[in-house]
Design a protein around this motif. Structure first.
Motif, PDB file in Angstrom:
ATOM      1  N   ILE A  61     -13.638   4.447  -0.634  1.00 42.37           N
ATOM      2  CA  ILE A  61     -14.441   3.602   0.251  1.00 42.37           C
ATOM      3  C   ILE A  61     -14.513   2.186  -0.300  1.00 42.37           C
ATOM      4  O   ILE A  61     -14.323   1.202   0.430  1.00 42.37           O
ATOM      5  CB  ILE A  61     -15.852   4.206   0.434  1.00 42.37           C
ATOM      6  N   GLU A  62     -14.745   2.077  -1.600  1.00 39.55           N
ATOM      7  CA  GLU A  62     -14.806   0.742  -2.217  1.00 39.55           C
ATOM      8  C   GLU A  62     -13.461   0.029  -2.101  1.00 39.55           C
ATOM      9  O   GLU A  62     -13.402  -1.163  -1.746  1.00 39.55           O
ATOM     10  CB  GLU A  62     -15.211   0.860  -3.682  1.00 39.55           C
ATOM     11  N   LYS A  63     -12.370   0.730  -2.376  1.00 39.66           N
ATOM     12  CA  LYS A  63     -11.046   0.085  -2.354  1.00 39.66           C
ATOM     13  C   LYS A  63     -10.649  -0.367  -0.952  1.00 39.66           C
ATOM     14  O   LYS A  63     -10.059  -1.437  -0.781  1.00 39.66           O
ATOM     15  CB  LYS A  63      -9.983   1.037  -2.919  1.00 39.66           C
ATOM     16  N   PHE A  64     -10.962   0.427   0.048  1.00 37.67           N
ATOM     17  CA  PHE A  64     -10.621   0.021   1.416  1.00 37.67           C
ATOM     18  C   PHE A  64     -11.290  -1.307   1.772  1.00 37.67           C
ATOM     19  O   PHE A  64     -10.734  -2.110   2.514  1.00 37.67           O
ATOM     20  CB  PHE A  64     -11.029   1.109   2.418  1.00 37.67           C
ATOM     21  N   ASN A  65     -12.456  -1.535   1.211  1.00 33.08           N
ATOM     22  CA  ASN A  65     -13.212  -2.736   1.555  1.00 33.08           C
ATOM     23  C   ASN A  65     -12.982  -3.915   0.615  1.00 33.08           C
ATOM     24  O   ASN A  65     -13.277  -5.058   0.993  1.00 33.08           O
ATOM     25  CB  ASN A  65     -14.709  -2.401   1.585  1.00 33.08           C
TER      26      ASN A  65
END
Length: 278
Positions: free
Chosen positions: A189-193
């Motif tokens: 989730i963090e990496k996608f954003n």
């Protein structure tokens, strides 16, 4: 669902989620510019299929019975045996706010190994039928390590060449991924954003601009390390590829070997992928 139904899913994969894989794949130098918060953390996420994308990523590459070389045999094609997570996700105000793994299966994130200095995604989709995904889709009961059936599963891969069977990837427990379960979910989730364009990785937010039109995500969780044969032998036409993701508490390694030998077994807790290289 049949595999064609997954054309409405986004396709992404995790890079560097098994110890030693990047070095064995000849990609460690490319990733040396990527700094991670923890030493064993995956390096990042890359796309392999984005429906209607104007680039090569718009080609649906997934197949369950064939790998097409498309004349690329001299580019050192290599099997990457993985677990694919088939996920729902929530996307609001330009951000991924949740990823919900619903099921899983065996996956071959087949890759070009010749180092051309381009983004990792350019090695991952060179046309139709260049990825492998099993039709044996298994529901995920929970994505917490303590009570998930996935914690009992192992990944194994093999090549049959000229009638001889070779171990290709090292047999690896799913729970031996560097990041998995809640830790992997939160990290993704963090990496996608937040992932930026750096080295072999790309900023991910542009690939998500039409995310609300997608039915879900297929996320390949990362490839296992290779056996000595797998390190030094690339795919040739006529090779048979086998990838198994199996409950090692129910099925033995001998069961897997017997299945490849044609013994009529019922592998009830196993996702099997079998492809021919053409």
């Amino acid at each position: 669902m049949i595999l064609e139904d997954y054309k409405d899913y986004l396709g992404f994969a995790v890079a560097g989620n098994f110890a030693n894989h990047l070095g064995e794949a000849g990609e460690a130098d490319e990733f040396s510019v990527i700094k991670t918060e923890e030493k064993n953390a995956p390096k990042g996420i890359f796309p392999f299929y984005i429906k209607n994308h104007e680039s090569f990523l718009g080609t649906f590459p997934i197949c369950d019975d064939t790998i097409l070389t498309h004349g690329m045999e001299d580019k050192n094609l290599q099997v990457e045996a993985e677990v694919a997570l088939i996920c729902d996700f929530e996307y609001e105000n330009g951000k991924v706010i949740d990823i919900i793994p619903k099921s899983f299966c065996a996956f071959n994130d087949c890759s070009i190994r010749v180092n051309d200095g381009k983004k990792l995604s350019t090695k991952k989709n060179w046309g139709k039928r260049t990825k492998g995904m099993s039709q044996d889709i298994i529901k995920i009961d929970s994505f917490n390590e303590k009570d998930s059936v996935l914690a009992k599963y192992h990944i194994a891969s093999f090549i049959k060449r000229d009638g001889i069977l070779y171990d290709y990837g090292t047999i690896s427990a799913v729970k031996s991924y560097s990041y998995f379960f809640t830790q992997l979910k939160d990290w993704m989730i963090e990496k996608f954003n937040t992932q930026e364009d750096c080295g072999p990785l790309e900023e991910l937010t542009p690939f998500l601009k039409n995310a609300n039109k997608s039915k879900g995500m297929i996320i390949a969780a990362g490839a296992t390390a290779y056996t000595e044969f797998g390190k030094h032998n690339f795919l040739k036409k006529g090779d048979e590829i086998f990838v198994y993701v199996y409950n090692a508490h129910v099925h033995s390694f001998q069961d897997i070997m017997n299945d490849m030998s044609g013994v009529d077994l019922f592998l009830g807790q196993c996702s099997k992928l079998h492809q021919i290289v053409e």
